[in-house]
Design a protein around this motif. Structure first.
Motif, mmCIF file in Angstrom:
data_model
loop_
_atom_site.group_PDB
_atom_site.id
_atom_site.type_symbol
_atom_site.label_atom_id
_atom_site.label_comp_id
_atom_site.label_asym_id
_atom_site.label_seq_id
_atom_site.Cartn_x
_atom_site.Cartn_y
_atom_site.Cartn_z
ATOM 1 N N LYS A 1 34.362 44.489 43.927
ATOM 2 C CA LYS A 1 33.617 44.751 45.157
ATOM 3 C C LYS A 1 34.612 44.903 46.301
ATOM 4 C CE LYS A 1 29.380 42.203 44.021
ATOM 5 N NZ LYS A 1 28.479 43.341 44.132
ATOM 6 N N PRO A 2 34.169 45.401 47.455
ATOM 7 C CA PRO A 2 35.068 45.408 48.612
ATOM 8 C C PRO A 2 35.604 44.009 48.893
ATOM 9 C CG PRO A 2 33.113 46.694 49.081
ATOM 10 C CD PRO A 2 32.869 46.018 47.749
ATOM 11 N N ALA A 3 36.879 43.918 49.268
ATOM 12 C CA ALA A 3 37.550 42.629 49.416
ATOM 13 C C ALA A 3 36.847 41.700 50.394
ATOM 14 C CB ALA A 3 39.001 42.845 49.844
ATOM 15 N N GLU A 4 36.325 42.245 51.503
ATOM 16 C CA GLU A 4 35.716 41.381 52.515
ATOM 17 C C GLU A 4 34.487 40.652 51.977
ATOM 18 O OE1 GLU A 4 34.256 45.643 53.336
ATOM 19 O OE2 GLU A 4 36.135 44.631 52.827
ATOM 20 N N GLU A 5 33.798 41.267 51.015
ATOM 21 C CA GLU A 5 32.629 40.625 50.404
ATOM 22 C C GLU A 5 33.058 39.676 49.297
ATOM 23 O OE1 GLU A 5 28.728 41.957 47.756
ATOM 24 O OE2 GLU A 5 29.570 43.373 49.198
ATOM 25 N N LEU A 6 34.050 40.105 48.520
ATOM 26 C CA LEU A 6 34.466 39.345 47.350
ATOM 27 C C LEU A 6 35.095 38.014 47.704
ATOM 28 C CD1 LEU A 6 34.434 40.134 44.275
ATOM 29 C CD2 LEU A 6 36.892 40.433 44.513
ATOM 30 N N PHE A 7 35.943 37.992 48.736
ATOM 31 C CA PHE A 7 36.685 36.790 49.054
ATOM 32 C C PHE A 7 35.823 35.697 49.673
ATOM 33 C CE2 PHE A 7 40.762 39.469 49.220
ATOM 34 C CZ PHE A 7 41.017 39.175 47.885
ATOM 35 N N SER A 8 34.550 35.970 49.877
ATOM 36 C CA SER A 8 33.638 34.912 50.302
ATOM 37 C C SER A 8 33.269 34.008 49.131
ATOM 38 C CB SER A 8 32.368 35.508 50.925
ATOM 39 O OG SER A 8 31.632 36.238 49.958
ATOM 40 N N ASN A 9 33.603 34.442 47.899
ATOM 41 C CA ASN A 9 33.353 33.640 46.707
ATOM 42 C C ASN A 9 34.671 33.048 46.238
ATOM 43 O OD1 ASN A 9 32.772 32.617 44.111
ATOM 44 N ND2 ASN A 9 31.127 34.089 43.835
ATOM 45 N N LEU A 10 34.791 31.713 46.292
ATOM 46 C CA LEU A 10 36.052 31.042 45.973
ATOM 47 C C LEU A 10 36.460 31.186 44.511
ATOM 48 C CD1 LEU A 10 35.698 27.777 48.077
ATOM 49 C CD2 LEU A 10 36.940 29.860 48.638
ATOM 50 N N PHE A 11 35.532 31.593 43.661
ATOM 51 C CA PHE A 11 35.871 31.849 42.259
ATOM 52 C C PHE A 11 37.009 32.860 42.170
ATOM 53 C CE2 PHE A 11 35.364 34.978 38.842
ATOM 54 C CZ PHE A 11 35.554 34.184 37.717
ATOM 55 N N PHE A 12 36.897 33.955 42.908
ATOM 56 C CA PHE A 12 37.897 35.017 42.827
ATOM 57 C C PHE A 12 39.226 34.584 43.425
ATOM 58 C CE2 PHE A 12 33.908 37.362 42.400
ATOM 59 C CZ PHE A 12 34.189 38.114 41.274
ATOM 60 N N MET A 13 39.178 33.763 44.462
ATOM 61 C CA MET A 13 40.420 33.261 45.053
ATOM 62 C C MET A 13 41.206 32.420 44.036
ATOM 63 S SD MET A 13 40.447 34.471 48.109
ATOM 64 C CE MET A 13 41.586 33.462 49.036
ATOM 65 N N GLU A 14 40.502 31.551 43.317
ATOM 66 C CA GLU A 14 41.155 30.698 42.326
ATOM 67 C C GLU A 14 41.642 31.518 41.134
ATOM 68 O OE1 GLU A 14 42.305 26.801 40.791
ATOM 69 O OE2 GLU A 14 42.135 27.824 42.716
ATOM 70 N N LEU A 15 40.870 32.511 40.736
ATOM 71 C CA LEU A 15 41.260 33.393 39.639
ATOM 72 C C LEU A 15 42.543 34.151 39.987
ATOM 73 C CD1 LEU A 15 40.228 34.435 36.837
ATOM 74 C CD2 LEU A 15 39.123 36.297 38.090
ATOM 75 N N ILE A 16 42.589 34.695 41.195
ATOM 76 C CA ILE A 16 43.767 35.439 41.645
ATOM 77 C C ILE A 16 44.969 34.512 41.779
ATOM 78 C CG2 ILE A 16 44.729 36.717 43.602
ATOM 79 C CD1 ILE A 16 41.910 37.944 43.955
ATOM 80 N N TYR B 1 36.032 41.933 35.995
ATOM 81 C CA TYR B 1 34.592 42.063 35.743
ATOM 82 C C TYR B 1 34.392 42.802 34.433
ATOM 83 C CZ TYR B 1 35.842 46.700 37.168
ATOM 84 O OH TYR B 1 36.484 47.910 37.235
ATOM 85 N N SER B 2 33.186 42.764 33.890
ATOM 86 C CA SER B 2 32.855 43.552 32.700
ATOM 87 C C SER B 2 31.428 44.062 32.829
ATOM 88 C CB SER B 2 33.014 42.711 31.424
ATOM 89 O OG SER B 2 32.276 41.504 31.520
ATOM 90 N N ARG B 3 31.299 45.374 32.879
ATOM 91 C CA ARG B 3 29.983 46.011 32.948
ATOM 92 C C ARG B 3 29.555 46.458 31.547
ATOM 93 N NH1 ARG B 3 32.802 49.044 37.127
ATOM 94 N NH2 ARG B 3 32.284 48.253 39.209
ATOM 95 N N LYS B 4 28.265 46.713 31.402
ATOM 96 C CA LYS B 4 27.763 47.206 30.115
ATOM 97 C C LYS B 4 28.380 48.561 29.796
ATOM 98 C CE LYS B 4 23.334 44.792 30.531
ATOM 99 N NZ LYS B 4 21.872 44.954 30.668
ATOM 100 N N ASP B 5 28.369 49.467 30.748
ATOM 101 C CA ASP B 5 29.006 50.777 30.615
ATOM 102 C C ASP B 5 29.998 50.901 31.763
ATOM 103 O OD1 ASP B 5 27.399 51.928 28.386
ATOM 104 O OD2 ASP B 5 25.757 51.677 29.822
ATOM 105 N N GLY C 1 42.783 33.205 34.983
ATOM 106 C CA GLY C 1 43.686 34.124 35.651
ATOM 107 C C GLY C 1 45.097 34.053 35.097
ATOM 108 N N TYR C 2 45.594 32.836 34.886
ATOM 109 C CA TYR C 2 46.954 32.640 34.370
ATOM 110 C C TYR C 2 47.107 33.304 32.999
ATOM 111 C CZ TYR C 2 51.384 30.120 33.692
ATOM 112 O OH TYR C 2 52.698 29.794 33.507
#
Length: 344
Positions: A69-84, A129-133, A302-303
């Motif tokens: 997703k666009p970074a400004e929306e994504l970084f509101s979720n701490l999951f992605f911060m920890e993953l990165i 991420y993983s999408r169906k298609d 992430g590691y």
């Protein structure tokens, strides 16, 4: 004045080609010579020309993270911060830089991946991420580019991936609520095109079916991995006739929205609605009440993704006998949000 390879070679008493071989880690250079040249490089403040080095070695020592997703929306979720954080830590230890790219939609993501790889700006890609298609996976797979998926793909079972067993994780979360005496359990899901949403919903259903419990369509609400999804779901859930007494939320951020919505509606957790969610980000322990959550080992995801990708980049022909799918174990962290027996 810029220090050159010739300057380093002259002071070290070796040829410029020997300095170049030291930089590239050539196996024929002795350890003594390598150490001597590196010490002189440091003393002289020599910085290798990475662009020139990449032209010779045909590598960039860089990888790219593609955000869903666009970074400004994504970084509101701490999951992605920890993953990165996990990705960057391991990449740095391996001598790789990390670029981050995103797109507002799948077309923009594909354009970014194509531009970076065809322009030889990165050696490989991590997809978060993983999408169906997925057109991005199609492009990477058909082009033979090194990449690893955080998640799993139904379509390409042989690609490198790092994931949790999300079906079993959701089963465990739901079964915990059942063990507490709950029979009417709802589920706030994520986007239906994401496999993680589908897998966690399947785990919820398996647990309910395994105990012979009723599931109603109105007890399952789809949304995004955002607070607003949980917040909006509450005005709907709490007005249902014979409403759920417990809820599985697909993500901790969603559960924070659930708490906010319930608080505004004057309901208490866990007395009026028990909650279990996923990811166990640090804020889940600090919320009021603390939220029971499935710890999926975000940093380790992430590691491991970075480690697997860089191994594939460095030794692409040495993958025989290795697994393609790496599963990170999960565990349920029980806190106050689920510690209530209905009717008491």
């Amino acid at each position: 004045m810029t220090v050159t390879i010739k300057d380093v070679a002259k002071k070290a008493g070796v040829s410029p080609s020997t300095v170049s071989r030291v930089l590239s880690g050539h196996p024929r250079i002795s350890l003594e010579t390598s150490r001597k040249v590196k010490v002189i490089m440091e003393e002289m403040g020599y910085t290798p020309n990475m662009m020139a080095k990449s032209l010779v070695s045909k590598t960039t020592n860089s990888i790219c993270i593609i955000l869903p997703k666009p970074a400004e929306e994504l970084f509101s979720n701490l999951f992605f911060m920890e993953l990165i954080r996990g990705i960057v830590t391991q990449s740095s230890r391996s001598g790789y830089d990390v670029l981050i790219s995103s797109g507002a939609n799948e077309k923009e993501e594909l354009e970014a991946v194509s531009r970076l790889l065809k322009g030889r700006r990165v050696d490989g890609v991590i997809l978060l991420y993983s999408r169906k298609d997925d057109a991005v996976i199609d492009f990477l797979q058909s082009g033979g580019y090194p990449f690893v998926l955080v998640g799993r793909s139904d379509r390409y079972e042989d690609i490198l991936s790092v994931d949790n067993d999300n079906i079993m994780a959701a089963y465990d979360a739901t079964n915990h609520l059942i063990s507490m005496g709950h029979e009417r359990i709802g589920f706030v899901s994520g986007p239906p095109n994401l496999i993680v949403s589908r897998d966690r919903l399947e785990g919820y259903r398996k647990a309910m079916q395994g105990k012979g419990l009723e599931m109603k369509d109105e007890w399952i609400v789809e949304g995004e991995f955002l607070q607003d999804s949980g917040y909006r779901a509450m005005s709907f859930f709490m007005n249902l006739p014979n409403r759920p007494t417990a809820l599985v939320a697909v993500d901790d951020m969603v559960s924070f929205g659930v708490l906010r919505g319930l608080n505004e509606l004057k309901y208490k957790v866990p007395e009026d609605l028990a909650i279990v969610s996923f990811n166990n980000i640090p804020l889940s322990e600090l919320s009021s009440p603390p939220i029971s959550s499935i710890d999926i080992g975000i940093y380790h995801l992430g590691y491991t993704a970075s480690q697997v990708l860089i191994q594939n980049i460095q030794k692409p022909d040495n993958q025989d006998g290795y697994t393609n799918r790496f599963v990170i174990p999960h565990r349920l962290i029980v806190r106050e949000s689920s510690m209530h027996t209905p009717g008491n």
